[in-house]
Scaffold this motif. Structure first.
Motif, short mmCIF file in Angstrom:
data_model
loop_
_atom_site.label_atom_id
_atom_site.label_comp_id
_atom_site.label_asym_id
_atom_site.label_seq_id
_atom_site.Cartn_x
_atom_site.Cartn_y
_atom_site.Cartn_z
N ARG A 1 -42.34 62.83 -79.87
CA ARG A 1 -42.46 64.23 -80.30
C ARG A 1 -41.17 64.99 -79.98
O ARG A 1 -40.65 65.72 -80.83
CB ARG A 1 -43.65 64.89 -79.61
CG ARG A 1 -43.94 66.30 -80.06
CD ARG A 1 -45.09 66.90 -79.24
NE ARG A 1 -45.68 68.11 -79.64
CZ ARG A 1 -45.10 69.25 -79.96
NH1 ARG A 1 -43.83 69.34 -80.01
NH2 ARG A 1 -45.78 70.32 -80.28
N GLU A 2 -40.67 64.82 -78.78
CA GLU A 2 -39.43 65.50 -78.39
C GLU A 2 -38.27 65.05 -79.28
O GLU A 2 -37.45 65.87 -79.71
CB GLU A 2 -39.11 65.20 -76.93
CG GLU A 2 -40.08 65.83 -75.95
CD GLU A 2 -39.90 65.31 -74.53
OE1 GLU A 2 -38.84 64.71 -74.22
OE2 GLU A 2 -40.82 65.52 -73.72
N TYR A 3 -38.21 63.75 -79.56
CA TYR A 3 -37.15 63.23 -80.42
C TYR A 3 -37.26 63.80 -81.83
O TYR A 3 -36.27 64.22 -82.42
CB TYR A 3 -37.22 61.70 -80.45
CG TYR A 3 -36.24 61.09 -81.41
CD1 TYR A 3 -34.89 61.01 -81.11
CD2 TYR A 3 -36.66 60.60 -82.64
CE1 TYR A 3 -33.98 60.47 -82.00
CE2 TYR A 3 -35.76 60.05 -83.55
CZ TYR A 3 -34.43 59.99 -83.21
OH TYR A 3 -33.53 59.45 -84.11
N ASN A 19 -46.92 58.79 -81.47
CA ASN A 19 -48.00 59.18 -80.57
C ASN A 19 -47.59 59.24 -79.10
O ASN A 19 -48.43 59.07 -78.22
CB ASN A 19 -49.19 58.22 -80.75
CG ASN A 19 -48.81 56.78 -80.45
OD1 ASN A 19 -47.64 56.46 -80.30
ND2 ASN A 19 -49.81 55.92 -80.36
N THR A 20 -46.32 59.51 -78.84
CA THR A 20 -45.88 59.66 -77.45
C THR A 20 -45.15 60.99 -77.29
O THR A 20 -44.65 61.56 -78.27
CB THR A 20 -44.92 58.52 -77.03
OG1 THR A 20 -43.72 58.62 -77.81
CG2 THR A 20 -45.55 57.15 -77.24
N ASP A 21 -45.08 61.47 -76.07
CA ASP A 21 -44.36 62.72 -75.82
C ASP A 21 -42.88 62.58 -76.16
O ASP A 21 -42.28 63.50 -76.73
CB ASP A 21 -44.51 63.14 -74.35
CG ASP A 21 -45.92 63.63 -74.03
OD1 ASP A 21 -46.65 64.00 -74.97
OD2 ASP A 21 -46.26 63.64 -72.84
N SER A 22 -42.31 61.42 -75.85
CA SER A 22 -40.88 61.23 -76.13
C SER A 22 -40.61 61.20 -77.64
O SER A 22 -39.59 61.71 -78.10
CB SER A 22 -40.35 59.96 -75.46
OG SER A 22 -41.03 58.82 -75.94
#
Length: 104
Positions: free
Chosen positions: A59-61, A54-57
């Protein structure tokens, strides 16, 4: 896990092009290590997914891991995996999930 390793070592799984291990627990991680060292066929890939989603990082990962995984599969299987092929696969999987009794 012991059963699938036994099947691999006895040659019962030689029809596989390779194996993909998710990094989910200690048992799967150790099975992956043992498999890599003792099962002499196909490719071997570990996929380490994010724990938090649930974090942008995260998702990017996740996107990065999936891109690398896709590239590894393409190289190891000598294929090109298109977005259309992925969509068709997801549609087929969704249809099968809706008809688990095999009514397709």
């Amino acid at each position: 896990m012991r059963s699938v390793l036994e099947e691999a070592l006895s040659g019962e799984l030689n029809f596989l092009d390779g194996t993909i291990f998710p990094h989910t627990c200690d048992s799967i991680q150790r099975l992956s290590d043992i498999w890599r060292l003792n099962v002499p066929f196909g490719f071997h890939t570990d996929v380490v997914l994010p724990v938090k989603l649930n974090t942008d990082s995260a998702r990017e990962y996740m996107v990065s891991v999936l891109r690398v995984f896709k590239a590894d599969l393409e190289k190891k299987l000598d294929v090109t995996i298109t977005d259309d092929a992925l969509k068709a696969s997801m549609t087929l999987y969704d249809q099968a999930a809706q008809h688990p009794e095999g009514a397709l």
